[in-house]
Design a protein around this motif. Structure first.
Motif, PDB file in Angstrom:
ATOM      1  N   PRO A 167      -7.345  14.758  33.392  1.00 48.06           N
ATOM      2  CA  PRO A 167      -8.216  13.481  33.832  1.00 48.06           C
ATOM      3  C   PRO A 167      -9.422  13.830  34.590  1.00 48.06           C
ATOM      4  O   PRO A 167      -9.762  14.917  34.731  1.00 48.06           O
ATOM      5  N   THR A 168     -10.422  12.906  34.209  1.00 48.97           N
ATOM      6  CA  THR A 168     -11.924  13.086  34.574  1.00 48.97           C
ATOM      7  C   THR A 168     -12.085  12.204  36.141  1.00 48.97           C
ATOM      8  O   THR A 168     -11.214  11.181  36.174  1.00 48.97           O
ATOM      9  N   PRO A 169     -12.875  12.503  36.917  1.00 53.23           N
ATOM     10  CA  PRO A 169     -13.107  11.758  38.059  1.00 53.23           C
ATOM     11  C   PRO A 169     -13.214  10.121  37.668  1.00 53.23           C
ATOM     12  O   PRO A 169     -14.132  10.037  36.913  1.00 53.23           O
ATOM     13  N   VAL A 170     -12.957   9.254  38.532  1.00 53.59           N
ATOM     14  CA  VAL A 170     -13.146   7.905  38.381  1.00 53.59           C
ATOM     15  C   VAL A 170     -14.358   7.542  39.234  1.00 53.59           C
ATOM     16  O   VAL A 170     -14.097   7.686  40.530  1.00 53.59           O
ATOM     17  N   PRO A 171     -15.435   7.131  38.809  1.00 51.06           N
ATOM     18  CA  PRO A 171     -16.887   6.754  39.698  1.00 51.06           C
ATOM     19  C   PRO A 171     -16.307   5.660  40.817  1.00 51.06           C
ATOM     20  O   PRO A 171     -15.434   4.871  40.378  1.00 51.06           O
ATOM     21  N   GLU A 172     -17.118   5.742  41.753  1.00 48.08           N
ATOM     22  CA  GLU A 172     -16.527   5.059  42.848  1.00 48.08           C
ATOM     23  C   GLU A 172     -16.970   3.518  42.668  1.00 48.08           C
ATOM     24  O   GLU A 172     -16.019   2.711  43.005  1.00 48.08           O
ATOM     25  N   PHE A 173     -17.814   3.257  41.719  1.00 49.93           N
ATOM     26  CA  PHE A 173     -18.311   1.636  41.515  1.00 49.93           C
ATOM     27  C   PHE A 173     -17.048   1.308  40.753  1.00 49.93           C
ATOM     28  O   PHE A 173     -16.618  -0.170  40.956  1.00 49.93           O
ATOM     29  N   VAL A 174     -16.325   2.085  39.947  1.00 49.68           N
ATOM     30  CA  VAL A 174     -15.216   1.848  39.000  1.00 49.68           C
ATOM     31  C   VAL A 174     -13.876   1.433  40.046  1.00 49.68           C
ATOM     32  O   VAL A 174     -13.249   0.547  39.793  1.00 49.68           O
ATOM     33  N   ARG A 175     -13.774   2.378  40.793  1.00 45.03           N
ATOM     34  CA  ARG A 175     -12.526   2.149  41.607  1.00 45.03           C
ATOM     35  C   ARG A 175     -12.768   0.894  42.507  1.00 45.03           C
ATOM     36  O   ARG A 175     -11.787   0.313  42.986  1.00 45.03           O
ATOM     37  N   LYS A 176     -13.935   0.660  43.110  1.00 44.35           N
ATOM     38  CA  LYS A 176     -14.396  -0.467  43.864  1.00 44.35           C
ATOM     39  C   LYS A 176     -13.965  -1.707  43.089  1.00 44.35           C
ATOM     40  O   LYS A 176     -13.217  -2.851  43.392  1.00 44.35           O
TER      41      LYS A 176
ATOM     42  N   ASN B  42     -14.812  20.726  31.633  1.00 47.04           N
ATOM     43  CA  ASN B  42     -14.993  19.389  31.120  1.00 47.04           C
ATOM     44  C   ASN B  42     -16.710  19.146  30.925  1.00 47.04           C
ATOM     45  O   ASN B  42     -17.361  19.312  31.993  1.00 47.04           O
ATOM     46  N   HIS B  43     -16.876  18.227  29.812  1.00 45.91           N
ATOM     47  CA  HIS B  43     -18.058  17.768  30.009  1.00 45.91           C
ATOM     48  C   HIS B  43     -18.222  16.158  29.804  1.00 45.91           C
ATOM     49  O   HIS B  43     -19.369  15.808  29.442  1.00 45.91           O
ATOM     50  N   MET B  44     -17.030  15.718  29.675  1.00 46.52           N
ATOM     51  CA  MET B  44     -16.930  14.329  29.260  1.00 46.52           C
ATOM     52  C   MET B  44     -17.222  13.465  30.558  1.00 46.52           C
ATOM     53  O   MET B  44     -16.905  13.723  31.857  1.00 46.52           O
ATOM     54  N   GLY B  45     -18.010  12.263  30.314  1.00 46.39           N
ATOM     55  CA  GLY B  45     -18.267  11.427  31.472  1.00 46.39           C
ATOM     56  C   GLY B  45     -19.343  11.484  32.379  1.00 46.39           C
ATOM     57  O   GLY B  45     -20.248  12.222  31.589  1.00 46.39           O
ATOM     58  N   LEU B  46     -19.546  10.736  33.519  1.00 43.09           N
ATOM     59  CA  LEU B  46     -20.726  10.991  34.248  1.00 43.09           C
ATOM     60  C   LEU B  46     -20.619  12.518  35.090  1.00 43.09           C
ATOM     61  O   LEU B  46     -20.623  12.125  36.224  1.00 43.09           O
ATOM     62  N   VAL B  47     -20.941  13.482  34.398  1.00 44.07           N
ATOM     63  CA  VAL B  47     -20.859  14.745  35.284  1.00 44.07           C
ATOM     64  C   VAL B  47     -22.192  14.758  35.721  1.00 44.07           C
ATOM     65  O   VAL B  47     -23.280  14.801  35.249  1.00 44.07           O
ATOM     66  N   GLU B  48     -22.265  14.966  37.153  1.00 38.06           N
ATOM     67  CA  GLU B  48     -23.336  15.270  37.913  1.00 38.06           C
ATOM     68  C   GLU B  48     -24.232  16.601  37.461  1.00 38.06           C
ATOM     69  O   GLU B  48     -23.634  17.758  36.967  1.00 38.06           O
TER      70      GLU B  48
ATOM     71  N   LYS C 129      -9.994  10.193  29.837  1.00 34.54           N
ATOM     72  CA  LYS C 129     -10.946  11.369  29.726  1.00 34.54           C
ATOM     73  C   LYS C 129     -12.296  10.963  29.589  1.00 34.54           C
ATOM     74  O   LYS C 129     -12.894  10.600  30.618  1.00 34.54           O
ATOM     75  N   ALA C 130     -12.870  10.600  28.288  1.00 33.59           N
ATOM     76  CA  ALA C 130     -14.366  10.162  28.480  1.00 33.59           C
ATOM     77  C   ALA C 130     -14.642   9.020  29.301  1.00 33.59           C
ATOM     78  O   ALA C 130     -15.562   8.556  29.489  1.00 33.59           O
ATOM     79  N   LEU C 131     -13.670   7.904  29.224  1.00 28.19           N
ATOM     80  CA  LEU C 131     -13.770   6.840  29.856  1.00 28.19           C
ATOM     81  C   LEU C 131     -13.796   6.746  31.390  1.00 28.19           C
ATOM     82  O   LEU C 131     -14.045   5.713  31.865  1.00 28.19           O
ATOM     83  N   MET C 132     -13.309   7.764  31.882  1.00 30.88           N
ATOM     84  CA  MET C 132     -13.577   8.067  33.224  1.00 30.88           C
ATOM     85  C   MET C 132     -12.727   6.971  34.139  1.00 30.88           C
ATOM     86  O   MET C 132     -12.868   6.704  35.250  1.00 30.88           O
ATOM     87  N   LEU C 133     -11.428   6.412  33.581  1.00 30.42           N
ATOM     88  CA  LEU C 133     -10.724   5.745  34.235  1.00 30.42           C
ATOM     89  C   LEU C 133      -9.301   6.428  34.525  1.00 30.42           C
ATOM     90  O   LEU C 133      -9.085   7.461  34.076  1.00 30.42           O
ATOM     91  N   PRO C 134      -8.380   5.896  35.475  1.00 30.06           N
ATOM     92  CA  PRO C 134      -7.177   6.312  35.657  1.00 30.06           C
ATOM     93  C   PRO C 134      -6.433   6.325  34.474  1.00 30.06           C
ATOM     94  O   PRO C 134      -6.719   5.571  33.429  1.00 30.06           O
ATOM     95  N   PRO C 135      -5.327   7.044  34.136  1.00 34.41           N
ATOM     96  CA  PRO C 135      -4.671   7.083  33.112  1.00 34.41           C
ATOM     97  C   PRO C 135      -3.799   5.629  32.797  1.00 34.41           C
ATOM     98  O   PRO C 135      -3.466   4.985  33.880  1.00 34.41           O
ATOM     99  N   GLY C 136      -3.556   5.419  31.452  1.00 33.60           N
ATOM    100  CA  GLY C 136      -2.560   4.297  31.306  1.00 33.60           C
ATOM    101  C   GLY C 136      -3.179   3.269  30.417  1.00 33.60           C
ATOM    102  O   GLY C 136      -2.445   1.886  30.075  1.00 33.60           O
ATOM    103  N   LEU C 137      -4.259   3.389  29.935  1.00 29.14           N
ATOM    104  CA  LEU C 137      -4.710   2.480  28.711  1.00 29.14           C
ATOM    105  C   LEU C 137      -5.188   3.246  27.768  1.00 29.14           C
ATOM    106  O   LEU C 137      -5.894   4.083  27.674  1.00 29.14           O
TER     107      LEU C 137
END
Ligand SMILES: *Cc1c(COP(=O)(O)O)cnc(C)c1O
Length: 369
Positions: free
Chosen positions: A7-16, A324-330, A183-191
């Protein structure tokens, strides 16, 4: 710092966005969110139809195998995920042929064409765009084009779980493209999500199979902005948020460009300190390095430099590491990881530290060479 290729990290604005009260899935309020998410997915995919499933990525793989194979499948196994298509066929008693290669080797277009020419029963091909087990890119668009020239009725199913959201995929000759949330969509698993061509939709309507993963039922429902079973409401809210964010902050093409640049800068930086890139055709989702010191390097990264990268599986479990390079990596995360690897190699007496990795990375990433 989580830098594993899923899994990739879920950005804070998505978690909110996902932290709000649960809304009922059979309401105009949710149907509106569903509709907006569908529209964003059409933009992401550029295909004729999309469906969302409440399952991990493998559920969508299963749905494509059962609904899109009429006679016989051709599967491509250059790693764990390609192997999975074969296992799914076996579980459903669907006849299949497999083309198997080492995990650093992409399938050749000729091998696919030969298999198809020699066996007229094959009516669907299952392959990964990026095989995450070794981080390799298969020549999917090219083989799809050649297969369609030979027989346009052969369905091409691409597992894009580590490709959609990473790079622009030419879906012209693809009939189904699968992705998953974590993965690249940076969400929790399950969809899971499947993009479909009109030909694939027609084949599904003739050949729909199963109950929960009956794609004909789902397509019919989702065209009216609802789902056959209870929707993964929270994840869909998150998906809408992340896709809208990407769209409104430079767009998908800018994300693909940045990801490609980061992947290239990482490869160049690690090559400059003597690392061996594992796949012969690396994908941009991740960088995979082949080394017998992989477990020690991962351990030093985790304990001393606060970086969590992935190892391998099966026969190369201890012989590779994957970044990993997927998602919004800083930028500072990507710069830090190559520097930490150089420090770890110094500690293991593989190479003296002189700052080469971070220098080459910065040159490539920020100075344009
Ligand atoms: C992660 C991954 C999968 C499996 O998805 P799950 O969500 O774990 O079921 C399938 N294919 C590829 C290429 C992947 O990277």
């Amino acid at each position: 710092m989580l830098l594993t290729p899923g899994p990739t990290p879920v950005p804070e604005f998505v978690r909110k966005a996902m932290a709000d009260v649960t809304i009922h899935h059979r309401t105009p309020e949710f149907e509106k969110i569903f509709e907006e998410t569908r529209e964003l997915l059409f933009e992401l995919y550029g295909m004729d139809e999309v469906v969302m499933l409440a399952s991990s990525g493998s559920g969508a793989m299963e749905a494509c195998v059962t609904n899109l194979t009429k006679k016989k499948a051709l599967t491509v196994n250059s790693g764990k995920f390609g192997e999975r298509f074969g296992k799914i066929c076996k579980a459903f008693n669907i006849e299949y042929t497999e083309i198997k290669n080492e995990w650093n080797t992409p399938v050749s277009v000729d091998a696919i064409l030969e298999a198809v020419k020699n066996d007229s029963e094959i009516d669907a091909i299952f392959i990964q765009l990026c095989e995450s087990a070794g981080g390799l890119r298969h020549p999917v668009e090219e083989l799809a084009k050649e297969v369609k020239k030979l027989n346009k009725d052969i369905t091409i199913v691409a597992d894009g779980i580590t490709a959609i959201g990473v790079e622009k995929i030419d879906t012209t000759n693809l009939d189904a493209v699968i992705t998953g949330s974590q993965k690249a969509l940076m969400l929790p698993p399950g969809l899971a999500i499947i993009g479909l061509s009109n030909d694939a939709v027609a084949k599904i309507e003739e050949n729909a199979k199963g109950f929960y993963f009956n794609l004909a039922t789902e397509i019919k429902k989702q065209r009216t902005n609802t789902t056959a079973w209870t929707a993964a409401t929270t994840l869909i809210i998150g998906l809408k948020e992340i896709l809208a964010h990407i769209k409104n902050n430079g767009g998908f093409d800018a994300l693909y460009e940045k990801t490609a640049l980061r992947a290239k800068a990482t490869r160049e930086a690690l090559k400059a300190i003597g690392c061996e890139i594992y796949p012969s055709s690396p994908a941009n989702a991740m960088t995979t390095i082949y080394t017998e010191n992989a477990p020690e390097i991962r351990n030093i990264l985790k304990t001393k430099y606060n970086v969590n990268i992935a190892g391998g599986q099966d026969h190369i479990k201890k012989l590779i590491y994957r970044i990993n390079h997927m998602g919004l990596v800083e930028d500072f995360e990507a710069t830090w990881v190559v520097n930490a690897i150089e420090l770890a190699m110094d500690e293991l007496n593989i190479r003296d530290f002189d700052g080469t990795a971070s220098k080459v990375f910065s040159q490539e990433m920020f100075k344009g060479n």
